[in-house]
Write a protein that holds these residues in place. Structure first.
Motif, PDB file in Angstrom:
ATOM      1  N   ALA A  16       0.773  -1.421  -0.617  1.00 24.69           N
ATOM      2  CA  ALA A  16       0.379   0.051   0.416  1.00 24.69           C
ATOM      3  C   ALA A  16       0.939   1.442   0.209  1.00 24.69           C
ATOM      4  N   VAL A  17      -0.020   2.526   0.187  1.00 22.38           N
ATOM      5  CA  VAL A  17       0.817   3.445   0.276  1.00 22.38           C
ATOM      6  C   VAL A  17       1.933   3.760   0.887  1.00 22.38           C
ATOM      7  N   SER A  18       2.953   4.025   1.410  1.00 25.41           N
ATOM      8  CA  SER A  18       3.701   4.227   2.395  1.00 25.41           C
ATOM      9  C   SER A  18       3.387   5.437   3.406  1.00 25.41           C
ATOM     10  N   ALA A  19       3.152   6.922   2.685  1.00 20.86           N
ATOM     11  CA  ALA A  19       3.068   8.417   3.571  1.00 20.86           C
ATOM     12  C   ALA A  19       1.825   8.973   2.195  1.00 20.86           C
ATOM     13  N   VAL A  20       1.206   9.687   3.353  1.00 19.53           N
ATOM     14  CA  VAL A  20      -0.127  10.039   3.364  1.00 19.53           C
ATOM     15  C   VAL A  20       0.713  11.485   3.825  1.00 19.53           C
ATOM     16  N   ARG A  21      -1.012  12.600   2.646  1.00 12.81           N
ATOM     17  CA  ARG A  21      -0.824  14.064   2.832  1.00 12.81           C
ATOM     18  C   ARG A  21      -1.799  14.198   4.127  1.00 12.81           C
ATOM     19  N   VAL A  22      -1.558  15.119   5.135  1.00 16.24           N
ATOM     20  CA  VAL A  22      -3.003  14.858   6.234  1.00 16.24           C
ATOM     21  C   VAL A  22      -2.477  15.978   6.675  1.00 16.24           C
ATOM     22  N   PRO A  23      -4.157  17.194   7.614  1.00 21.25           N
ATOM     23  CA  PRO A  23      -3.738  17.943   7.956  1.00 21.25           C
ATOM     24  C   PRO A  23      -3.131  18.314   9.194  1.00 21.25           C
ATOM     25  N   PHE A  24      -1.930  18.875   9.418  1.00 21.79           N
ATOM     26  CA  PHE A  24      -0.823  19.426  10.604  1.00 21.79           C
ATOM     27  C   PHE A  24      -0.785  20.535  11.282  1.00 21.79           C
ATOM     28  N   ALA A  30       4.370  18.209  17.544  1.00 21.43           N
ATOM     29  CA  ALA A  30       4.596  17.347  18.913  1.00 21.43           C
ATOM     30  C   ALA A  30       4.988  15.635  18.955  1.00 21.43           C
ATOM     31  N   ASP A  31       2.890  15.168  18.247  1.00 20.19           N
ATOM     32  CA  ASP A  31       4.030  13.652  18.801  1.00 20.19           C
ATOM     33  C   ASP A  31       4.488  13.411  17.671  1.00 20.19           C
ATOM     34  N   VAL A  32       4.738  13.975  16.304  1.00 17.59           N
ATOM     35  CA  VAL A  32       5.831  13.387  15.627  1.00 17.59           C
ATOM     36  C   VAL A  32       7.412  13.567  16.056  1.00 17.59           C
ATOM     37  N   GLU A  33       7.366  14.205  16.663  1.00 14.74           N
ATOM     38  CA  GLU A  33       8.907  14.974  17.624  1.00 14.74           C
ATOM     39  C   GLU A  33       9.025  14.123  18.696  1.00 14.74           C
ATOM     40  N   THR A  34       8.009  13.586  19.076  1.00 16.55           N
ATOM     41  CA  THR A  34       7.590  12.474  20.695  1.00 16.55           C
ATOM     42  C   THR A  34       8.321  11.088  19.854  1.00 16.55           C
ATOM     43  N   LEU A  35       7.040  11.160  18.790  1.00 17.57           N
ATOM     44  CA  LEU A  35       7.977   9.535  18.632  1.00 17.57           C
ATOM     45  C   LEU A  35       9.548   9.429  17.883  1.00 17.57           C
ATOM     46  N   LEU A  36      10.105  10.710  17.242  1.00 17.21           N
ATOM     47  CA  LEU A  36      11.184  10.316  17.030  1.00 17.21           C
ATOM     48  C   LEU A  36      11.971  10.068  17.680  1.00 17.21           C
ATOM     49  N   GLN A 109      10.775  20.522   8.468  1.00 15.11           N
ATOM     50  CA  GLN A 109       9.624  20.398   7.219  1.00 15.11           C
ATOM     51  C   GLN A 109       8.832  20.816   8.359  1.00 15.11           C
ATOM     52  N   ARG A 110       8.551  20.176   9.070  1.00 10.96           N
ATOM     53  CA  ARG A 110       7.361  20.344  10.759  1.00 10.96           C
ATOM     54  C   ARG A 110       7.028  22.243  11.034  1.00 10.96           C
ATOM     55  N   GLN A 111       7.548  22.965  10.453  1.00  8.23           N
ATOM     56  CA  GLN A 111       8.172  24.275  11.262  1.00  8.23           C
ATOM     57  C   GLN A 111       7.227  24.834   9.965  1.00  8.23           C
ATOM     58  N   LEU A 112       7.273  24.510   8.727  1.00  5.07           N
ATOM     59  CA  LEU A 112       6.576  24.817   7.767  1.00  5.07           C
ATOM     60  C   LEU A 112       5.643  24.130   7.257  1.00  5.07           C
ATOM     61  N   SER A 113       5.016  23.257   7.530  1.00 11.97           N
ATOM     62  CA  SER A 113       3.511  22.531   7.040  1.00 11.97           C
ATOM     63  C   SER A 113       2.853  22.885   8.652  1.00 11.97           C
ATOM     64  N   ILE A 114       3.077  23.226   9.535  1.00  8.34           N
ATOM     65  CA  ILE A 114       2.100  24.123  10.586  1.00  8.34           C
ATOM     66  C   ILE A 114       1.877  25.149   9.402  1.00  8.34           C
ATOM     67  N   LYS A 115       2.436  26.269   9.326  1.00  2.09           N
ATOM     68  CA  LYS A 115       2.080  27.125   8.384  1.00  2.09           C
ATOM     69  C   LYS A 115       1.449  26.753   7.416  1.00  2.09           C
ATOM     70  N   ASP A 116       1.637  25.738   6.221  1.00  2.00           N
ATOM     71  CA  ASP A 116       1.442  25.448   5.368  1.00  2.00           C
ATOM     72  C   ASP A 116      -0.025  24.559   5.660  1.00  2.00           C
ATOM     73  N   GLY A 117      -0.980  24.309   6.876  1.00  2.00           N
ATOM     74  CA  GLY A 117      -1.245  23.537   7.782  1.00  2.00           C
ATOM     75  C   GLY A 117      -1.139  21.664   6.820  1.00  2.00           C
ATOM     76  N   GLN A 118      -0.598  20.928   6.323  1.00  2.00           N
ATOM     77  CA  GLN A 118      -1.190  20.046   5.810  1.00  2.00           C
ATOM     78  C   GLN A 118       0.769  19.391   5.780  1.00  2.00           C
ATOM     79  N   GLN A 195       3.321   6.398  21.585  1.00  3.03           N
ATOM     80  CA  GLN A 195       3.721   6.943  20.632  1.00  3.03           C
ATOM     81  C   GLN A 195       3.269   6.761  19.700  1.00  3.03           C
ATOM     82  N   LEU A 196       3.642   5.307  18.638  1.00  2.00           N
ATOM     83  CA  LEU A 196       3.120   4.727  17.546  1.00  2.00           C
ATOM     84  C   LEU A 196       1.459   4.595  17.373  1.00  2.00           C
TER      85      LEU A 196
END
Length: 469
Positions: A16-24, A30-36, A109-118, A195-196
């Motif tokens: 299946a598709v490995s990555a998808v675009r979601v609202p950010f 914060a969840d992605v940062e904690t996961l990493l 990418q996370r900082q830019l995605s917060i401004k972009d929303g996705q 976190q996953l």
């Protein structure tokens, strides 16, 4: 029997598709940062030089002791530790976590995605696949901890017997370090799995693409591993915190108490000088002995009460079990509890029933009707947890059969030994008689020769005397 997905060495990757675009949002970032961060903690422990050194030491010990130490129980327990470590390596958990890091957005990418929303994040099938990997690694890690504990106990037992002392010192030190490292790995896996699941809920709500249809992911690792291994996931209180609490309690003491403590430390007593002791410490001995007597004469202690409650709870769970799979889980938990309470007889009976339960579990999975066997097994399990009354017929017949066979084997061995002793006595008697008969023959021959020589010499003297010589 079908193997669970998490129990496979190579978990099939979802097509299946490995990555998808979601609202950010900021919360998703914060969840992605904690996961990493949690992923980095797991990789740091798995790739640490300390763990690699201990594993190489384990391999070297097994290589050196392969011929001379092969039949030893400690060596067999070390082989089981090696099997767990090798299976954990073959799972390639570090490669799956590295792929998770590649799919997650970095800090910029996370900082830019917060401004972009996705933003692009791992898809639901990919996250579920990594969750399966983490579950399998957690189960293997807990199994490794149990194998390390068993090998440590066997090596310690050999040290008490003064056998291979230096070797067992090396083994116990290595196993203790491995236990500490793998427990840290298990704690790190618990945080990563939590976190996953949080990121998985967000992604599944926006882009639902379920990959696991026949298997539901547990809420946490403590629920997945069971109550026996759930204690390993609790972090112990740090020593520094306890020291700080002691210091704070010492600061709260009044000045008079501090002065009394310092006077007690500075007190010095000379030998030969009578010392006046306070009467308060040893005055009320009668009341203390009365308290001890009432405690010992009580009907039941708290430990006995807790044992009875645990037995009733186990018997209730056994009666409510619907299959041999559920019974195996209950019996396994009860065996570990009996081992912790040092109840040897109950542990042996339940271990025998556990083997029988596994056999019936295979028949049940193959489609056979085992309901009658299930009811009989429930009675045997209830009796084995508290074997005070009369045993069921199956266990009673087994015990009597063992006793009869034991007597037959003992009497056969005894008869064989007695026959061997009689044969040895007869053989020794024959050798003695043969030796004595040989000595008699030699002595008779010598006597006859002496007599013949004597007669011959007398006849010659008479001939010379008659001739006047």
């Amino acid at each position: 029997m079908a193997v669970e997905l998490w129990n496979r060495v190579n978990v099939p990757f979802p097509s299946a598709v490995s990555a998808v675009r979601v609202p950010f949002t900021a919360q998703t970032a914060a969840d992605v940062e904690t996961l990493l961060t949690e992923r980095e903690n797991v990789l740091k422990l798995l790739r640490s030089e300390m763990l690699q050194t201990e594993v190489r030491l384990l391999y070297e010990l097994l290589y050196v002791l392969n011929n001379s130490y092969r039949g030893n129980k400690t060596f067999k327990a070390l082989k089981q530790v090696e099997q767990c470590v090798n299976r954990l390596k073959n799972m390639k958990l570090d490669a799956a976590l590295q792929e998770l890091s590649d799919l997650c957005p970095n800090r910029i990418q996370r900082q830019l995605s917060i401004k972009d929303g996705q933003c692009v994040v791992p898809s639901q099938p990919t996250l579920e696949w990594i969750c399966l990997k983490v579950l399998g690694a957690a189960r293997l890690t807990s199994c490794t901890l149990r194998r390390c504990s068993r090998a440590f106990t066997l090596a310690k037992q050999q040290m008490k017997w003064e056998e291979f002392v230096i070797l067992n010192v090396v083994i116990t030190s290595m196993l203790s370090r491995l236990w500490v490292i793998f427990r840290g790995v298990l704690l790190a896996l618990s945080g990563l799995y939590r976190q996953l699941l949080e990121l998985l809920r967000d992604v599944a709500r926006v882009q639902p693409m379920p990959f696991l249809t026949d298997f539901s992911l547990p809420a946490d690792l403590a629920q997945f591993l069971g109550p026996s291994d759930a204690l390993l996931l609790t972090k112990p209180a740090a020593h520094s915190r306890a020291r700080q609490e002691k210091k704070q309690a010492a600061k709260k003491l009044p000045a008079e108490a501090k002065k009394t403590c310092t006077q007690k430390r500075k007190l010095k007593e000379d030998l030969g000088v009578a010392v006046i002791r306070g009467v308060g410490l040893a005055a009320d001995r009668k009341s203390f002995f009365k308290l001890c007597r009432t405690f010992t004469e009580g009907k039941s202690t708290p430990k006995q009460t807790s044992r009875a409650d645990r037995r009733h709870e186990f018997q209730k769970q056994v009666r409510e079990a619907a299959s041999f799979s559920h019974l195996e889980i209950r019996v396994d938990e009860m065996i570990r509890w009996c081992k912790s309470q040092r109840m040897g007889k109950e542990k042996r009976l339940l271990t025998f029933l556990q083997l029988k339960c596994r056999q019936m579990k295979c028949l049940e999975a193959a489609g056979y009707n085992v309901q009658r066997k299930l009811q009989t097994f429930k009675k045997e399990a209830c009796w084995a947890s508290s074997p005070e009354g009369s045993a069921p017929k199956t266990l009673r017949s087994l015990a009597s059969r063992r006793r009869v066979h034991g007597r037959i084997r003992f009497h056969t061995l005894r008869r064989f030994m007695m026959r061997g002793g009689v044969k040895r006595k007869e053989q020794a008697g024959r050798q003695t008689r043969a030796r004595l008969s040989g000595d008699d023959l030699r002595s008779g021959t010598a006597r006859e020769a002496t007599c013949r020589s004597t007669v011959t010499h007398d006849d010659i003297d008479d001939i010379f005397a008659s001739a006047g010589l």
